[in-house]
Design a protein around this motif. Sequence first.
Motif, PDB file in Angstrom:
ATOM      1  N   UNK A 126      -7.112 -17.926  13.557  1.00 24.38           N
ATOM      2  CA  UNK A 126      -7.643 -19.565  14.001  1.00 24.38           C
ATOM      3  C   UNK A 126      -8.891 -19.263  13.743  1.00 24.38           C
ATOM      4  N   UNK A 127      -9.714 -18.593  14.043  1.00 28.56           N
ATOM      5  CA  UNK A 127     -11.145 -18.600  14.260  1.00 28.56           C
ATOM      6  C   UNK A 127     -12.388 -17.604  13.722  1.00 28.56           C
ATOM      7  N   UNK A 128     -10.975 -17.150  12.645  1.00 24.69           N
ATOM      8  CA  UNK A 128     -11.886 -15.926  11.316  1.00 24.69           C
ATOM      9  C   UNK A 128     -12.567 -16.449  11.090  1.00 24.69           C
ATOM     10  N   UNK A 129     -14.285 -16.542  10.403  1.00 28.63           N
ATOM     11  CA  UNK A 129     -14.821 -17.224   9.555  1.00 28.63           C
ATOM     12  C   UNK A 129     -14.864 -17.262   8.151  1.00 28.63           C
ATOM     13  N   UNK A 130     -15.313 -17.851   7.756  1.00 27.41           N
ATOM     14  CA  UNK A 130     -15.588 -18.231   6.255  1.00 27.41           C
ATOM     15  C   UNK A 130     -16.182 -17.585   5.231  1.00 27.41           C
ATOM     16  N   UNK A 131     -16.237 -17.034   4.381  1.00 27.65           N
ATOM     17  CA  UNK A 131     -16.998 -16.233   2.749  1.00 27.65           C
ATOM     18  C   UNK A 131     -18.055 -17.351   1.921  1.00 27.65           C
ATOM     19  N   UNK A 132     -18.511 -17.474   1.394  1.00 31.01           N
ATOM     20  CA  UNK A 132     -19.041 -18.572   1.162  1.00 31.01           C
ATOM     21  C   UNK A 132     -20.046 -17.316   0.257  1.00 31.01           C
ATOM     22  N   UNK A 141     -19.283 -25.042   7.544  1.00 32.48           N
ATOM     23  CA  UNK A 141     -18.105 -24.943   6.609  1.00 32.48           C
ATOM     24  C   UNK A 141     -17.358 -25.290   7.020  1.00 32.48           C
ATOM     25  N   UNK A 142     -16.248 -25.824   7.148  1.00 34.73           N
ATOM     26  CA  UNK A 142     -15.030 -26.360   7.621  1.00 34.73           C
ATOM     27  C   UNK A 142     -14.190 -25.624   7.496  1.00 34.73           C
ATOM     28  N   UNK A 143     -12.488 -25.094   8.046  1.00 34.14           N
ATOM     29  CA  UNK A 143     -12.058 -24.488   8.304  1.00 34.14           C
ATOM     30  C   UNK A 143     -11.071 -25.055   8.829  1.00 34.14           C
ATOM     31  N   UNK A 144      -9.740 -25.853   7.545  1.00 34.16           N
ATOM     32  CA  UNK A 144      -8.289 -26.483   8.585  1.00 34.16           C
ATOM     33  C   UNK A 144      -7.269 -25.398   8.867  1.00 34.16           C
ATOM     34  N   UNK A 145      -6.679 -25.166   9.638  1.00 39.94           N
ATOM     35  CA  UNK A 145      -5.415 -24.096  10.398  1.00 39.94           C
ATOM     36  C   UNK A 145      -4.519 -24.805   9.801  1.00 39.94           C
ATOM     37  N   UNK A 146      -3.579 -24.887   9.350  1.00 40.24           N
ATOM     38  CA  UNK A 146      -2.783 -25.480   9.085  1.00 40.24           C
ATOM     39  C   UNK A 146      -0.991 -25.457  10.035  1.00 40.24           C
ATOM     40  N   UNK A 147      -1.191 -23.497  10.138  1.00 41.86           N
ATOM     41  CA  UNK A 147      -0.113 -23.831  11.465  1.00 41.86           C
ATOM     42  C   UNK A 147      -0.492 -23.984  12.827  1.00 41.86           C
ATOM     43  N   UNK A 148      -1.276 -23.171  13.473  1.00 39.20           N
ATOM     44  CA  UNK A 148      -2.193 -24.212  14.682  1.00 39.20           C
ATOM     45  C   UNK A 148      -2.841 -25.725  14.407  1.00 39.20           C
ATOM     46  N   UNK A 272      -2.468 -19.857   8.776  1.00 38.86           N
ATOM     47  CA  UNK A 272      -3.148 -18.489   9.285  1.00 38.86           C
ATOM     48  C   UNK A 272      -2.367 -17.833  10.372  1.00 38.86           C
ATOM     49  N   UNK A 273      -3.016 -16.895  11.508  1.00 39.79           N
ATOM     50  CA  UNK A 273      -1.672 -16.317  12.045  1.00 39.79           C
ATOM     51  C   UNK A 273      -1.384 -17.328  13.277  1.00 39.79           C
ATOM     52  N   UNK A 274      -0.141 -17.599  14.120  1.00 42.15           N
ATOM     53  CA  UNK A 274      -0.464 -18.529  15.148  1.00 42.15           C
ATOM     54  C   UNK A 274      -0.609 -17.966  16.306  1.00 42.15           C
TER      55      UNK A 274
END
Length: 287
Positions: A126-132, A141-148, A272-274
């Motif tokens: 859930x906390x892992x960054x993203x690359x552009x 940059x916004x990350x939406x974690x559907x799992x958590x 993402x991972x739970x």
Amino acid sequence: MKRVISSALVVALTLLPASAFASESTNVWGAVGSPSAKQESSNVWASVGSSPKKDEPSNVWAAYDPDAEPEISFDTGASESTSPTLPSIDWTIGEDDGTPTLKSPDSPYLGKVTSVSNPAGTLPSSTQGVVTNAGYTMPYAIKVDLTNQVITIFSASEPGVYNVIEKQFICSTGTSSDPTPTGVYSLPDTERRAWRYFKTFDTYVRYAVHIKGNYFFHSLLYSEPDLDTMSTTSYRKLGTPASHGCIRMLDEDIKWMAENCLADTMVFIMDCEEDEALTQALKPPAL
């Protein structure tokens, strides 16, 4: 005759795209747009929960196309476009001065610099960054974690690497029957208002931030453009899928997003991972 055939073969090979000769795959979590010659096979679709069509490229750019035609498809009649700025926002319209403070507790990860690489075939944390791409220069940059059911706002530690956690918010995404679409998007330059009415569901929301089509980030639900009519059910369901595909947030959290995540901000929506502990840590107090 042999010379003619040989010349034709050279011409044919010259016209083939470079991809026809590529044998390596790029792990999107390692470096989007910077292929490594030797690394394990992976792609963004394995992480965001979608399947690429046959013969489609397996990387994030299959989902994010800044040159795509604008989309015009939602109830208010506004259109998507790409622009680095938005008109000035006047949140006083339709509000009173007694806005309740309903804030997500602070995440234990605020300010942390996280990883961006991910082993092939596994989900990111859930906390892992993203690359552009390195040319992307928006503040966040916004990350939406559907799992958590967690939204993470990242800033960049270096060009194209958004892995410094600035904010984390609890949310409610779409249910299994009305899921929030996965993928990578760029926020359009759609007007942001103090209140927006969704005619289909006869409900009002605050500070809506358009993602694409009929999908928005927005506040909790209201039966009227009046703070006293907030749906307590939408509050209690934060941390679980509960919407028709939009992404619900606490009013204070979406107000911050509306004021700070401008048009062209990239949005990554994925599984993402739970991490149940993180979800619980961000849930607001019981009413």
